[in-house]
Design a protein around this motif. Sequence first.
Motif, mmCIF file in Angstrom:
data_model
loop_
_atom_site.group_PDB
_atom_site.id
_atom_site.type_symbol
_atom_site.label_atom_id
_atom_site.label_comp_id
_atom_site.label_asym_id
_atom_site.label_seq_id
_atom_site.Cartn_x
_atom_site.Cartn_y
_atom_site.Cartn_z
ATOM 1 N N LEU A 243 0.881 -0.994 0.257
ATOM 2 C CA LEU A 243 0.102 0.185 0.103
ATOM 3 C C LEU A 243 0.988 1.327 -0.050
ATOM 4 N N ALA A 244 2.043 1.367 0.222
ATOM 5 C CA ALA A 244 2.747 2.175 0.384
ATOM 6 C C ALA A 244 3.432 2.916 -0.838
ATOM 7 N N ARG A 245 3.158 4.454 -0.446
ATOM 8 C CA ARG A 245 3.035 5.184 -1.866
ATOM 9 C C ARG A 245 4.667 6.212 -2.169
ATOM 10 N N ALA A 246 4.636 6.850 -2.449
ATOM 11 C CA ALA A 246 5.998 8.331 -2.576
ATOM 12 C C ALA A 246 5.160 9.296 -1.424
ATOM 13 N N ASP A 247 4.366 9.767 -1.845
ATOM 14 C CA ASP A 247 3.060 10.348 -1.479
ATOM 15 C C ASP A 247 2.426 10.160 0.418
ATOM 16 N N SER A 248 2.294 8.688 0.692
ATOM 17 C CA SER A 248 1.631 8.527 1.373
ATOM 18 C C SER A 248 1.863 7.014 1.693
ATOM 19 N N PRO A 249 3.095 7.266 2.802
ATOM 20 C CA PRO A 249 3.478 5.759 3.293
ATOM 21 C C PRO A 249 2.923 4.930 4.348
ATOM 22 N N VAL A 250 2.875 4.030 4.202
ATOM 23 C CA VAL A 250 2.378 2.744 5.171
ATOM 24 C C VAL A 250 3.157 2.176 5.970
ATOM 25 N N VAL A 251 3.276 2.438 7.162
ATOM 26 C CA VAL A 251 4.495 1.800 7.735
ATOM 27 C C VAL A 251 3.849 0.424 9.044
ATOM 28 N N VAL A 252 4.154 0.286 9.334
ATOM 29 C CA VAL A 252 3.407 -0.696 10.642
ATOM 30 C C VAL A 252 4.133 -0.578 12.423
ATOM 31 N N ALA A 253 3.206 -0.601 13.267
ATOM 32 C CA ALA A 253 3.408 -0.136 14.341
ATOM 33 C C ALA A 253 3.907 -1.510 14.861
ATOM 34 N N ARG A 254 4.849 -1.688 15.493
ATOM 35 C CA ARG A 254 4.895 -3.389 16.651
ATOM 36 C C ARG A 254 4.171 -3.303 17.980
ATOM 37 N N THR A 255 3.000 -2.902 17.848
ATOM 38 C CA THR A 255 2.476 -2.758 18.438
ATOM 39 C C THR A 255 2.428 -4.362 20.019
ATOM 40 N N GLY A 275 -0.118 -1.467 30.032
ATOM 41 C CA GLY A 275 -0.510 -2.326 28.190
ATOM 42 C C GLY A 275 0.162 -0.620 26.959
ATOM 43 N N GLU A 276 -1.064 0.535 28.353
ATOM 44 C CA GLU A 276 -0.643 2.155 27.196
ATOM 45 C C GLU A 276 -0.028 2.095 26.538
ATOM 46 N N VAL A 277 1.542 1.954 27.796
ATOM 47 C CA VAL A 277 2.726 2.692 27.539
ATOM 48 C C VAL A 277 3.152 1.759 26.195
ATOM 49 N N LYS A 278 2.999 0.528 26.456
ATOM 50 C CA LYS A 278 3.983 -0.510 25.207
ATOM 51 C C LYS A 278 3.127 0.042 23.599
ATOM 52 N N ILE A 279 1.919 0.375 23.651
ATOM 53 C CA ILE A 279 1.659 0.477 22.561
ATOM 54 C C ILE A 279 1.963 1.902 21.789
ATOM 55 N N ALA A 280 1.820 3.042 22.896
ATOM 56 C CA ALA A 280 2.202 4.167 22.648
ATOM 57 C C ALA A 280 3.728 4.298 21.864
ATOM 58 N N ALA A 281 4.996 3.378 23.059
ATOM 59 C CA ALA A 281 6.053 3.541 22.689
ATOM 60 C C ALA A 281 5.967 2.980 21.337
ATOM 61 N N ALA A 282 5.506 2.019 20.737
ATOM 62 C CA ALA A 282 5.634 0.965 19.381
ATOM 63 C C ALA A 282 4.785 2.475 17.968
ATOM 64 N N PHE A 283 3.763 3.384 18.801
ATOM 65 C CA PHE A 283 3.322 4.037 17.909
ATOM 66 C C PHE A 283 4.778 5.188 17.370
ATOM 67 N N ALA A 284 4.799 5.612 18.711
ATOM 68 C CA ALA A 284 6.386 6.697 18.802
ATOM 69 C C ALA A 284 7.175 6.159 17.531
ATOM 70 N N ASP A 285 7.564 5.180 18.111
ATOM 71 C CA ASP A 285 9.005 4.226 17.148
ATOM 72 C C ASP A 285 8.553 4.746 15.972
ATOM 73 N N ALA A 286 7.809 4.131 15.277
ATOM 74 C CA ALA A 286 7.450 4.537 13.978
ATOM 75 C C ALA A 286 6.850 5.517 13.409
ATOM 76 N N LEU A 287 6.302 6.130 14.007
ATOM 77 C CA LEU A 287 6.200 7.605 13.875
ATOM 78 C C LEU A 287 7.731 8.587 13.926
ATOM 79 N N ALA A 288 8.766 7.801 14.759
ATOM 80 C CA ALA A 288 10.105 8.768 14.207
ATOM 81 C C ALA A 288 10.567 7.762 13.460
ATOM 82 N N ASP A 289 10.630 6.271 13.123
ATOM 83 C CA ASP A 289 11.654 6.375 12.311
ATOM 84 C C ASP A 289 10.399 4.503 11.650
ATOM 85 N N PRO A 290 10.015 5.340 9.985
ATOM 86 C CA PRO A 290 11.265 5.493 8.976
ATOM 87 C C PRO A 290 10.082 7.644 9.302
#
Length: 507
Positions: A243-255, A275-290
Amino acid sequence: MEQKGTPPDQEGDTGAAGKRWLWGRPPLSGLLAIAVAAMALTTLVLQATVGGFRVDGPAPPEPPPPTGGWTPPEGTVRIMASGDSRVQGSTGDHTWRYRLWAHLTGDGGADVDFVGPRDDLFDPVADRYGDHRYAVADFDTDHAGAWGSTAREVAERIGREVVDADPHYLLLLVGVNDVVRGADSAEVLERTRDIVAAARLARGDIRVVLGEIPPVWGTEDDQTVNAAIGEYNAALPALADQLARADSPVVVARTAADYAPADDNWDEVHPNARGEVKIAAAFADALADPLGLGRPYPRPLPDVEVGPTAAPGGLRVERTADGARVSWDGVPGATRYEVFGRRVDPDPEERASRGDVAATADGGTAHEVAGLFAGAVYEFEVRAFKGQDPGPLSAPVRVELADDPPPAPEAVRAGDGALSWEAAPGATHYAVWRRPLECPTLDPGDCAPADAGPVGADTGWQTVAVVRDATRLEIGPEQANHEFAVRSHRDYLEGGFSERVVYRAAD
């Protein structure tokens, strides 16, 4: 835009009770969204027909992502978290949305605006939307999660929500309800693909983070459900790549990575603070990289307290006919309470559980404690639980069961080898006291009481028996030439002494 604090716009089951919701007239932005959603549905049908959106079908060629990865848009970045109850959260939760917002606006160094049609929590005790009792309310609470939603239902409404909120980033956490209701991993993947397609029809350059489905624990069929969840999570990176496109990336958070539902959920499905902390951390990591927004979540993850954040307050206790009634003020988010009690005087004992109390929709919280002893002082405490997770213990409250003592036994008789008396109203047991007669000569007929003063240990009397559930005590020849008195008791309360009676050898 949906009205905040209302059920989602859908006709399927949306909550634990399987309610069906209908909507009133939408605003203008909603009318536009409905049109977009209709276009999305038509487009999805066509795309599904040609196979371009299937995991096992050929992916359409897309230009590669920008060299060096993606960068966030300038200015305030709008983020919309969408999905089911794990996104919305329930009464008393911090929510992972708060944990992520606190990170992005703090150590993450990002300028963000959380957006969406809702800002509420779901109250699982009252079974209703519209609750705003967050553990921490001082954050941007806007979101697009709704308790009970399936991925199919999110796909049906996501176009309108994106049109209304115009987010730069879509964070998706959904699918557990599909699996629990019987969908296999392929079906949930297809519905996830539909969500991304519908969101892109509303905003072509939206950046999407697909959260893995965290596993469940304590359901009737954990093995089957978690197997389907595992298959979905394993296939999610391939779907994101398609699904990833150059103008619309799609990445996975390891929640789901390192997620232990027995420790990280407060019930079968929903995350506790850990559990909230683990889910938040996974989304934060995906937002940061890539995706280049903010910084990864700091490690090690913080050790946070689970369960309700507040102890029950306003503890009160009052005497009842059978014991005591303990009551207290309800705690937001509590699903049950445990009452603890102990006797502090006399004969102090260890604190022990005195019973569980289910939380009620009206907030009423009380418990009747039986088996208490009159004349004793008791101490009670209450702890709130959210599911299996305990909160802090309340301040203790004490009560003295200072009842009126029972009257003295009457009609005490000694003869025919027994001491007997009539029952005293309210007495639980009797103490039999004895004192030898004074015999100035060897003739037993000369034996007589030493005095007519009150019965007591300081005047030569002693307790020789405690009688329960009876009003009679056998006495033999060795008890001859003694005087007896009987005292009534109600638990620890001492009643009056009976009249004294003499028992001689001839009796």
